[in-house]
Motif scaffolding. Structure first.
Motif, mmCIF file in Angstrom:
data_model
loop_
_atom_site.group_PDB
_atom_site.id
_atom_site.type_symbol
_atom_site.label_atom_id
_atom_site.label_comp_id
_atom_site.label_asym_id
_atom_site.label_seq_id
_atom_site.Cartn_x
_atom_site.Cartn_y
_atom_site.Cartn_z
ATOM 1 N N SER A 135 40.867 14.551 20.307
ATOM 2 C CA SER A 135 40.945 15.933 21.111
ATOM 3 C C SER A 135 40.860 15.798 22.557
ATOM 4 O O SER A 135 41.146 15.934 23.669
ATOM 5 C CB SER A 135 40.449 17.132 20.557
ATOM 6 O OG SER A 135 39.340 17.955 20.616
ATOM 7 N N ALA A 136 38.986 15.634 22.315
ATOM 8 C CA ALA A 136 37.991 14.670 23.735
ATOM 9 C C ALA A 136 38.883 13.984 24.581
ATOM 10 O O ALA A 136 38.720 13.940 26.093
ATOM 11 C CB ALA A 136 36.618 14.097 23.192
ATOM 12 N N PHE A 137 39.848 13.376 24.405
ATOM 13 C CA PHE A 137 40.854 12.125 24.756
ATOM 14 C C PHE A 137 41.080 12.941 25.623
ATOM 15 O O PHE A 137 41.553 12.751 27.428
ATOM 16 C CB PHE A 137 41.681 11.521 24.274
ATOM 17 C CG PHE A 137 42.648 10.367 24.790
ATOM 18 C CD1 PHE A 137 41.670 9.398 25.734
ATOM 19 C CD2 PHE A 137 43.624 10.392 25.552
ATOM 20 C CE1 PHE A 137 42.352 8.405 26.081
ATOM 21 C CE2 PHE A 137 44.199 9.393 26.259
ATOM 22 C CZ PHE A 137 43.694 8.647 26.549
ATOM 23 N N TYR A 138 42.143 14.794 25.399
ATOM 24 C CA TYR A 138 42.679 14.954 26.410
ATOM 25 C C TYR A 138 42.002 16.569 26.653
ATOM 26 O O TYR A 138 42.814 16.761 27.958
ATOM 27 C CB TYR A 138 44.705 15.829 25.576
ATOM 28 C CG TYR A 138 44.482 14.815 25.063
ATOM 29 C CD1 TYR A 138 45.724 13.470 26.059
ATOM 30 C CD2 TYR A 138 44.543 14.345 23.356
ATOM 31 C CE1 TYR A 138 46.015 12.570 24.810
ATOM 32 C CE2 TYR A 138 45.243 12.933 23.052
ATOM 33 C CZ TYR A 138 46.253 12.464 23.411
ATOM 34 O OH TYR A 138 46.618 11.636 22.977
ATOM 35 N N ARG A 139 40.993 16.933 26.464
ATOM 36 C CA ARG A 139 40.481 18.475 26.647
ATOM 37 C C ARG A 139 39.047 17.682 27.319
ATOM 38 O O ARG A 139 38.739 18.825 28.523
ATOM 39 C CB ARG A 139 40.155 18.792 25.368
ATOM 40 C CG ARG A 139 41.502 18.948 24.535
ATOM 41 C CD ARG A 139 40.990 20.326 23.593
ATOM 42 N NE ARG A 139 41.147 21.697 24.390
ATOM 43 C CZ ARG A 139 40.718 22.433 22.549
ATOM 44 N NH1 ARG A 139 40.699 22.027 21.995
ATOM 45 N NH2 ARG A 139 40.731 23.740 24.140
ATOM 46 N N ALA A 140 38.620 16.766 27.686
ATOM 47 C CA ALA A 140 37.030 16.603 28.349
ATOM 48 C C ALA A 140 37.417 17.020 29.902
ATOM 49 O O ALA A 140 38.384 15.928 30.522
ATOM 50 C CB ALA A 140 36.813 15.119 28.277
ATOM 51 N N THR A 141 36.408 17.748 30.044
ATOM 52 C CA THR A 141 36.561 17.528 32.010
ATOM 53 C C THR A 141 35.325 17.289 32.733
ATOM 54 O O THR A 141 34.406 17.253 31.951
ATOM 55 C CB THR A 141 37.493 18.651 32.640
ATOM 56 O OG1 THR A 141 36.520 19.558 32.470
ATOM 57 C CG2 THR A 141 38.751 18.929 32.361
ATOM 58 N N PRO A 142 35.303 16.847 34.067
ATOM 59 C CA PRO A 142 33.582 16.873 34.958
ATOM 60 C C PRO A 142 33.561 18.022 34.385
ATOM 61 O O PRO A 142 32.313 17.997 34.596
ATOM 62 C CB PRO A 142 34.139 16.555 36.846
ATOM 63 C CG PRO A 142 35.112 15.341 36.398
ATOM 64 C CD PRO A 142 35.814 16.494 34.909
#
Length: 736
Positions: A135-142
């Motif tokens: 999920s972090a591949f899509y949900r991570a942001t700066p």
């Protein structure tokens, strides 16, 4: 969307990075080959288990062996098929997890792909994109990096890595971390569009991922303007649901509904490419099993067929005696003359239909007829009379006429008679509407094709009539073959159905038509709707109230994903459609996701479309276009031949873009532009405005936009759709 931190202007050893990624991908494909061999071995073992060399009574052992064989073979074959489908671009992403201060040895590397793959020690080489670990591949942001330092998107051709794009999620890259490219999303957006939609599983953004992974129950609504990725998000949601609750959705099925056959052909690759095939993909005109409907009615006729008021006409149509039904019953039963007049028969029909659907009420109708016949006689033994009635060939003949099985398509075709429609539609339609409706069915009989609006009417009639029941041939055995042939040539007996349709010419509703056209219209068996566990509706703003009712029958116990944008609606009465939509949802809990970033259109193209729609639809949902090309649309008045101008525009665009081009003319220009279809080695397609819903091309040529507005059911809203189909270039041509 919050943009990633600026990517440092470094000069990395790109070849070295690609080689490093290729080494991992090679390892993954090596494991995949092992998995393929293992699946083949399991399949062979399964086949072997179905055999037995024992003698004597071994039925139980044989049955158990066959069951084990079938289970193993099915599972192994499915695994092999899934592996084969995921070969192209299997590994598409990488996460480097840690902190700004972490070293390469301290950072966790996690590869993301279409399938989960493990090595011989069961260590993960690739994480399935639907798994929580991905999920972090899509949900991570700066703003919320979720432990991600670098997100990398890999581009592959087959099993070969050909490029990579990185997003940096921390303010400053660690010294030992190489960062490539200008950002994965923008790189994906600048590539050419093909004939089929590419899955953008590698470039889904956080707000899109939240919609994909939303709870499965209830109603999930995804809204947004053109180019915001609503469709792709919805399709990935279907794949995610199948992954996260496989038993529920694989057993119950997922129905994906799009506006047209062109749309379904465009997106059909997306779900299989994500590893999911437990999905029924249908256009609105194909929702009724046994019926294909692609033709588009005129806006006036579509408005009549789609409105809820048509239900009153259909109710009258379904409750009246079928064409050619006997108007009175006369017979000699058990030594007694029986006569039941038209008034009695009408009352019996009404009584039976209060408790039974017509096609399921044959036995009840026969029983009611027998009781009425006995009441008219009341002589002798009642049981003896009823036995004689039940065995009477004359009663069989009468029932075959009076209460024959009704195909809902036959009833619709009876509406080709204008006088018949006038009689049925009093208080429902005005004379102009009734005449237009009758003309539409004469057109159907002439062309041998149904319109997309007809599917909902057939479905409504099935819900009233019930599914047609099989009729045994013996029920019409009193005809010999020559008699059947004679009656068929007279146009009054359907020999294939095995039922009597004797219709005197003066009693017939239907218009005599060429046999081949009628044959095409009546092909296939119409049955009741099957239910699904989940219903996904794209371009929901276009559905008529009757189409919502059709969908509701397939989603009575389903959860829903509904995608749409009111500003693109081709159905005019959104309030009536909204009421039917709410009835279909049956009060389930709802959650809404709004997409506000236009990834498809260059800003220059979308600005033109925005300026067209806002003066007439001031509350239109206008997304923010994030990409610029520096090239404005070509908008010009043509003093001369529009067809020649369109051909010149196509020739220019073939030089300017590498991918697909659509020519979208008003209906009056379609024939004159048909020769452009398939030009440029198949890169050019000529398509009507309504069929462009949900589609996209690298470039478009829009011909006569004012006429598109005038002739379309949604007016300027349809033109707005047409003007937002191009990713990079657009020409708009209008007569001077």
């Amino acid at each position: 969307m919050t943009a990633p931190h600026p990517v440092p202007d470094t000069s990395p050893d790109v070849e070295g990075e690609i080689a490093h990624e290729q080494a991992h991908v090679d390892r993954v494909y090596a494991e995949l080959e092992k998995a393929t061999r293992r699946a083949a071995d399991v399949e062979a073992d399964g086949l072997a288990r179905g055999r037995t060399s024992r003698t004597g009574d071994v039925r139980d052992e044989e049955m158990t062996g066959l069951f084990e064989r079938d289970a193993l073979v099915y599972a192994a074959a499915r695994r092999r098929a899934m592996i084969d489908k995921q070969y192209e671009g299997l590994v598409f992403g990488r996460l480097d997890l840690g902190t700004e201060q972490s070293t390469a040895a301290e950072r966790e590397v996690r590869y993301i792909g279409r399938l989960g793959v493990r090595d011989d020690e069961y260590e993960p080489l690739v994480v399935d994109w639907r798994a929580p670990a991905a999920s972090a591949f899509y949900r991570a942001t700066p703003v919320d990096p979720m432990g991600v330092v670098r997100r990398r998107v890999l581009r592959s051709r087959g099993a070969t890595v050909i490029g990579a794009e990185d997003d940096l999620m921390v303010p400053e890259a660690p010294d030992d971390l190489v960062v490539l490219g200008d950002g994965a999303l923008i790189a994906a957006l600048t590539r050419s569009r093909g004939r089929q939609m590419r899955d953008i599983v590698a470039t889904i953004q956080r707000h899109q991922d939240e919609a994909i992974r939303a709870p499965s129950r209830g109603i999930t609504e995804i809204s947004g303007g053109p180019g915001t990725g609503k469709t792709v998000v919805a399709l990935h949601r279907a794949a995610y649901l199948l992954y996260s609750e496989r038993r529920r959705y694989e057993n119950g099925g997922i129905l994906v509904v799009g506006p047209s056959a062109a749309y379904t052909a465009y997106i059909e690759r997306v779900l299989p490419s994500l590893g999911e095939e437990s999905v029924s993909l249908r256009a609105l005109g194909d929702l009724v099993d046994g019926m294909t409907a692609v033709r588009v009615d005129s806006p006036e006729v579509a408005a009549v067929k789609g409105s809820l008021r048509i239900r009153r006409l259909l109710s009258r149509l379904a409750s009246r005696p079928p064409a050619g039904a006997a108007r009175e019953f006369r017979s000699f039963v058990g030594g007694h003359a029986v006569r039941l007049d038209e008034h009695v028969l009408r009352r019996l029909r009404s009584d039976v239909l209060r408790g039974h659907q017509h096609n399921l009420g044959t036995d009840a109708a026969r029983t009611a007829l027998a009781e009425a016949a006995w009441r008219s006689v009341r002589q002798g033994e009642r049981d003896a009379f009823l036995d004689a009635f039940d065995g009477s060939r004359e009663v069989d003949e009468f029932m075959a006429s009076w209460w024959r099985q009704l195909d809902p398509r036959e009833l619709l075709l009876s509406l080709a008679d204008t006088d018949h429609v006038y009689g049925l539609s009093r208080g429902v339609l005005d004379q102009e509407e009734a005449a237009a409706l009758a003309y539409s069915y004469r057109e159907a009989l002439e062309l041998g094709t149904w319109s997309a609006s007809d599917a909902a009417l057939v479905d409504e009639l099935v819900s009233r009539l019930g599914a047609m029941q099989e009729v045994e041939r013996e029920e019409v055995g009193f005809y010999d073959i020559e008699e059947l042939d004679d009656l068929a040539s007279y146009g009054v007996v359907d020999v294939r159905a095995g039922v009597d349709r004797r219709v005197a010419p003066e009693e017939s509703y239907h218009v005599v038509t060429p046999a081949d056209a009628r044959e095409r219209l009546m092909q296939g068996r119409i049955d009741r709707a099957s239910g699904y566990a989940h219903v996904l509706v794209d371009e929901a703003q276009d559905l008529s109230p009757m189409q919502w009712r059709m969908l509701a029958r397939r989603g009575r116990t389903a959860s829903w994903t509904v995608v749409g944008d009111a500003a693109q609606a081709s159905w005019a009465d959104l309030a009536e459609a909204g009421r039917a939509r709410e009835e279909a949802f049956a009060g389930q809990e709802r959650r809404a996701f709004h997409m506000d970033t236009n990834y498809r259109n260059a800003r220059e193209i979308f600005d033109h479309a925005r300026d067209v729609i806002l003066p007439l639809v001031p509350d239109a949902d206008i997304p923010d276009a994030v990409r610029e090309t520096g090239v404005d649309p070509v908008v010009r008045a043509v003093d001369g031949s529009l067809a020649e101008a369109a051909a010149q525009a196509v020739e220019q665009l073939l030089e300017e873009v590498e991918g697909s081009i659509a020519v979208i003319p008003a209906r009056r220009w379609e024939d004159r532009l048909a020769a452009l279809d398939g030009a440029g080695d198949g890169r050019v397609r000529v398509i009507d405005p309504l069929s462009t819903k949900g589609l996209e091309w690298d470039a478009t040529v829009v011909v006569d936009p004012d006429a598109i507005t005038e002739e379309s059911p949604g007016g300027v809203r349809v033109l707005y759709v047409v003007l937002t189909r191009a990713a990079h270039r657009m020409h708009v041509l209008r007569p001077a």
